[in-house]
Structure formats: structure tokens, C-alpha cells
Design an enzyme around this catalytic site. Sequence first.
Site, PDB file in Angstrom:
ATOM      1  N   ASN A 278       2.274   1.484   4.506  1.00  0.00           N
ATOM      2  CA  ASN A 278       2.599   0.207   5.152  1.00  0.00           C
ATOM      3  C   ASN A 278       2.314   0.220   6.661  1.00  0.00           C
ATOM      4  O   ASN A 278       2.984  -0.459   7.438  1.00  0.00           O
ATOM      5  CB  ASN A 278       4.052  -0.207   4.879  1.00  0.00           C
ATOM      6  CG  ASN A 278       4.386  -1.671   5.224  1.00  0.00           C
ATOM      7  OD1 ASN A 278       5.493  -1.986   5.601  1.00  0.00           O
ATOM      8  ND2 ASN A 278       3.435  -2.566   5.111  1.00  0.00           N
TER       9      ASN A 278
ATOM     10  N   ASP B 134      -8.121   3.679   1.278  1.00  0.00           N
ATOM     11  CA  ASP B 134      -7.272   4.022   2.412  1.00  0.00           C
ATOM     12  C   ASP B 134      -8.119   4.382   3.640  1.00  0.00           C
ATOM     13  O   ASP B 134      -8.881   5.348   3.597  1.00  0.00           O
ATOM     14  CB  ASP B 134      -6.405   5.227   2.001  1.00  0.00           C
ATOM     15  CG  ASP B 134      -5.260   5.440   2.957  1.00  0.00           C
ATOM     16  OD1 ASP B 134      -5.285   4.848   4.048  1.00  0.00           O
ATOM     17  OD2 ASP B 134      -4.359   6.203   2.595  1.00  0.00           O
TER      18      ASP B 134
ATOM     19  N   CYS C  81       0.868  -1.181   0.000  1.00  0.00           N
ATOM     20  CA  CYS C  81       0.000   0.000   0.000  1.00  0.00           C
ATOM     21  C   CYS C  81       0.907   1.234   0.000  1.00  0.00           C
ATOM     22  O   CYS C  81       2.049   1.168  -0.477  1.00  0.00           O
ATOM     23  CB  CYS C  81      -0.980  -0.021   1.172  1.00  0.00           C
ATOM     24  SG  CYS C  81      -0.196   0.050   2.804  1.00  0.00           S
TER      25      CYS C  81
ATOM     26  N   CYS D 164      -1.380   0.657   7.529  1.00  0.00           N
ATOM     27  CA  CYS D 164      -2.821   0.362   7.635  1.00  0.00           C
ATOM     28  C   CYS D 164      -3.219  -0.839   6.773  1.00  0.00           C
ATOM     29  O   CYS D 164      -3.348  -1.951   7.268  1.00  0.00           O
ATOM     30  CB  CYS D 164      -3.659   1.579   7.243  1.00  0.00           C
ATOM     31  SG  CYS D 164      -3.361   3.041   8.259  1.00  0.00           S
ATOM     32  N   ARG D 165      -3.404  -0.619   5.468  1.00  0.00           N
ATOM     33  CA  ARG D 165      -3.967  -1.679   4.608  1.00  0.00           C
ATOM     34  C   ARG D 165      -3.049  -2.888   4.458  1.00  0.00           C
ATOM     35  O   ARG D 165      -3.488  -4.026   4.641  1.00  0.00           O
ATOM     36  CB  ARG D 165      -4.284  -1.103   3.216  1.00  0.00           C
ATOM     37  CG  ARG D 165      -5.414  -0.109   3.241  1.00  0.00           C
ATOM     38  CD  ARG D 165      -5.492   0.670   1.956  1.00  0.00           C
ATOM     39  NE  ARG D 165      -4.358   1.582   1.807  1.00  0.00           N
ATOM     40  CZ  ARG D 165      -4.132   2.332   0.743  1.00  0.00           C
ATOM     41  NH1 ARG D 165      -4.956   2.264  -0.284  1.00  0.00           N
ATOM     42  NH2 ARG D 165      -3.098   3.153   0.705  1.00  0.00           N
ATOM     43  N   SER D 166      -1.784  -2.662   4.070  1.00  0.00           N
ATOM     44  CA  SER D 166      -0.951  -3.834   3.744  1.00  0.00           C
ATOM     45  C   SER D 166      -0.543  -4.667   4.963  1.00  0.00           C
ATOM     46  O   SER D 166      -0.484  -5.895   4.842  1.00  0.00           O
ATOM     47  CB  SER D 166       0.250  -3.447   2.878  1.00  0.00           C
ATOM     48  OG  SER D 166       1.095  -2.530   3.520  1.00  0.00           O
TER      49      SER D 166
END
Length: 157
Positions: free
Chosen positions: A12, A120, A9, A14-16
Site C-alpha cells: 500500500n 510490483d 496491493c 506503490c501500486r494501490s
Amino acid sequence: MAPKVLIVCLGNICRSPIGEAVLQHVASERGVDIAVDSAGTAGYHVGEEPDDRAIATCKKFGVPINHAARQVHAEDFSEYTHILAADESNLRNLERIRPRNATAELRLWGSYVDNKPIDDPYYGGMKNFETTYRQCLQLSNAFLDDVFGTTTKTATS
Ligand code: 4NP
């Protein structure tokens, strides 16, 4: 050879890292062998733990999360078999830095389902993080179905 998957993402945090934790967890539940890591296209948060809301969300669903943020680098394109981007902007950034000798398959993670991005959640609230979590769960199952076949599916995932 077991797949080596890098989820990418922007920051690095939150999402990934959620994606990494969920994909590893679902693979373990299915009993399939896979290595998973995550990285960001940007370096703003290098060395940091995942966002508190990412940790709280994974904890809520019983998924272990443990990662220190790092930036994606050229070697990742030959180290990993699959690099999965959270959104189109991340994908474009990855295409820009992809070296000529890249061997990893580079795709939008959402391409395993409906081509939707993982939006995001950073400027959102816990509800957004829960949406991210659920999306990562769906995409993890879709990815593992594609790579290992649906026969590895378990009742709990
Ligand atoms: P991520 O979210 O890409 O899912 O880790 C973000 C984290 C931090 C920032 C942007 C997105 N930031 O601008 O600091």
C-alpha cells in the site's frame, strides 16, 4: 448508490495508492460520483506516505496523491462495493481473509481489460512506476466504462 472502491496491493505504498489517486482523478474528470481508498494485504508500511517515486510519478502527470498506508481488514468486505486486487497473489490473500458476510465484488483489477497483473515496481526505477501509472490509467477507464458506461468518457481521460 455511488460505488465505493478499494484498490489493494501488498504494501500500500506503490501500486494501490497510485491506483487510488488515478481512479479518483479520472472519475472526477468524467464527473461521476465514486469513493476510492486503497489498502495493503501486508502491514509493513502502515501509516507511511506513498513511496517517493509514486508521489513523483503522480505529480508528473498532474494527479493529486495523498494517502497513509493501511492494512486491509474484514470490515472492508462489507464497507466497499468493489475490491480490486493488483495481482493474483493479492487476490489469493484477499480470498483467504474474505469473511462469510462479504458483499463486495472481489476481482483482479486487470480483469476489466486483459487479466494482466500490475507488476510490483518497488524494486524497479522510475520507468517501472510510470508503467504502473499508465496501467492504472487504462484500468481506471475500463472500470468506469464498466460501471457507468462509456458515455461518461471525456476527451482528457
Ligand atoms: P506495493 O509495493 O505492494 O505496490 O505497495 C511494495 C511495497 C513494499 C514492499 C513490497 C511491495 N515491501 O516488501 O516492503
